[in-house]
Design a protein around this motif. Structure first.
Motif, PDB file in Angstrom:
ATOM      1  N   SER A  88      30.282 -27.999 -45.159  1.00 15.46           N
ATOM      2  CA  SER A  88      29.317 -28.715 -46.010  1.00 15.46           C
ATOM      3  C   SER A  88      29.987 -29.238 -47.271  1.00 15.46           C
ATOM      4  CB  SER A  88      28.146 -27.795 -46.361  1.00 15.46           C
ATOM      5  OG  SER A  88      28.587 -26.661 -47.091  1.00 15.46           O
ATOM      6  N   ARG A  89      30.892 -28.444 -47.851  1.00 17.03           N
ATOM      7  CA  ARG A  89      31.596 -28.900 -49.053  1.00 17.03           C
ATOM      8  C   ARG A  89      32.513 -30.069 -48.742  1.00 17.03           C
ATOM      9  NH1 ARG A  89      34.148 -23.822 -52.072  1.00 17.03           N
ATOM     10  NH2 ARG A  89      35.472 -25.521 -52.813  1.00 17.03           N
ATOM     11  N   LEU A  90      33.171 -30.037 -47.572  1.00 15.08           N
ATOM     12  CA  LEU A  90      34.067 -31.134 -47.204  1.00 15.08           C
ATOM     13  C   LEU A  90      33.280 -32.429 -47.051  1.00 15.08           C
ATOM     14  CD1 LEU A  90      36.897 -32.084 -46.502  1.00 15.08           C
ATOM     15  CD2 LEU A  90      36.469 -31.410 -44.120  1.00 15.08           C
ATOM     16  N   ASN A  91      32.106 -32.361 -46.462  1.00 14.28           N
ATOM     17  CA  ASN A  91      31.273 -33.562 -46.339  1.00 14.28           C
ATOM     18  C   ASN A  91      30.907 -34.108 -47.716  1.00 14.28           C
ATOM     19  OD1 ASN A  91      31.254 -33.579 -43.541  1.00 14.28           O
ATOM     20  ND2 ASN A  91      29.415 -32.281 -43.405  1.00 14.28           N
ATOM     21  N   ARG A  92      30.571 -33.199 -48.634  1.00 15.28           N
ATOM     22  CA  ARG A  92      30.223 -33.641 -49.992  1.00 15.28           C
ATOM     23  C   ARG A  92      31.426 -34.257 -50.693  1.00 15.28           C
ATOM     24  NH1 ARG A  92      31.196 -31.039 -54.379  1.00 15.28           N
ATOM     25  NH2 ARG A  92      31.320 -28.977 -53.399  1.00 15.28           N
ATOM     26  N   ILE A  93      32.609 -33.639 -50.519  1.00 13.42           N
ATOM     27  CA  ILE A  93      33.830 -34.155 -51.144  1.00 13.42           C
ATOM     28  C   ILE A  93      34.166 -35.539 -50.596  1.00 13.42           C
ATOM     29  CG2 ILE A  93      36.332 -33.818 -51.333  1.00 13.42           C
ATOM     30  CD1 ILE A  93      35.707 -30.759 -51.264  1.00 13.42           C
ATOM     31  N   ARG A  94      34.048 -35.696 -49.282  1.00 15.03           N
ATOM     32  CA  ARG A  94      34.334 -37.002 -48.673  1.00 15.03           C
ATOM     33  C   ARG A  94      33.419 -38.084 -49.251  1.00 15.03           C
ATOM     34  NH1 ARG A  94      34.771 -34.675 -42.488  1.00 15.03           N
ATOM     35  NH2 ARG A  94      37.057 -34.578 -42.359  1.00 15.03           N
ATOM     36  N   THR A  95      32.152 -37.759 -49.376  1.00 16.56           N
ATOM     37  CA  THR A  95      31.206 -38.720 -49.933  1.00 16.56           C
ATOM     38  C   THR A  95      31.548 -39.045 -51.382  1.00 16.56           C
ATOM     39  OG1 THR A  95      29.425 -37.985 -48.458  1.00 16.56           O
ATOM     40  CG2 THR A  95      28.784 -39.113 -50.491  1.00 16.56           C
TER      41      THR A  95
END
Length: 211
Positions: free
Chosen positions: A191-198
């Motif tokens: 979930s954090r990686l998705n947020r970071i990518r965004t």
């Protein structure tokens, strides 16, 4: 010569192997509070050094440069000796534990890491996608985007997020491996990686719009 070998040991002949092993046990745990005459701790950590020092050195060098990387590797194994009793195999591999120690040490050198990133950005000069996998963490980071914008975006990340990103992008670790390194649930990593990518995509694309 590799960073791992350059930190604490050199090649020796077979005839001097026993003496070398004794020196290695002492050098790996030097300056720690651990009694290096206690074989299990010193011998186990020395074995970890043989197996993981090279990859730890490469990781540290990518983040802070080869000079500081030698200190990071040395300090990682010093801390491993001092905190050997804290290691719990049920919570992850020794590799993950060592990378966690190294990652915490690297945080003290963010300015050096930032300088290194910007040097790499200047070196990219028109072909950034061939230089750094940070540009490939998300399809929204156009390969034609200037690498400097990605560096600027990475610089805005919280330390925990920056660590997660480079472990995924540079070290090619899985979510499970990164979770073990950082000591958090694997689901949290995703979930954090998705947020970071965004977040990165938004910052880079905004730079393109206003650049």
């Amino acid at each position: 010569m590799g960073i791992g070998r350059d930190v604490m040991r050199t090649r020796t002949s077979d005839s001097g192997l026993r003496e070398h092993r004794g020196r290695r046990r002492a050098s790996v745990c030097v300056m720690s509070d651990v009694d290096v005459s206690v074989m299990p701790t010193a011998e186990v950590v020395a074995g970890w050094f043989d197996e993981h020092a090279r990859s730890l050195g490469s990781y540290a060098a990518r983040r802070v440069g080869p000079g500081l990387a030698r200190d990071i590797v040395s300090d990682t194994f010093r801390v491993a000796c001092e905190r050997f009793g804290d290691y719990d195999a049920a919570r992850g591999s020794e590799r993950a534990w060592l990378f966690g120690i190294a990652t915490n040490l690297i945080r003290h050198h963010w300015r050096s890491e930032e300088r290194r990133l910007r040097i790499q950005a200047r070196a990219a000069s028109g072909s950034p996608s061939a230089v750094d996998p940070l540009l490939r963490v998300d399809d929204r980071l156009d390969a034609s985007a200037r690498y400097e914008r990605v560096v600027d975006a990475v610089a805005t990340l919280a330390p925990d997020d920056r660590d997660l990103l480079v472990l995924i992008a540079w070290e090619q670790m899985t979510s499970r491996e990164v979770a073990d390194v950082l000591g958090i649930p694997a689901g949290t990593i995703r979930s954090r990686l998705n947020r970071i990518r965004t977040q990165l995509a938004e910052i880079v694309n905004e730079g393109e719009t206003h650049g």
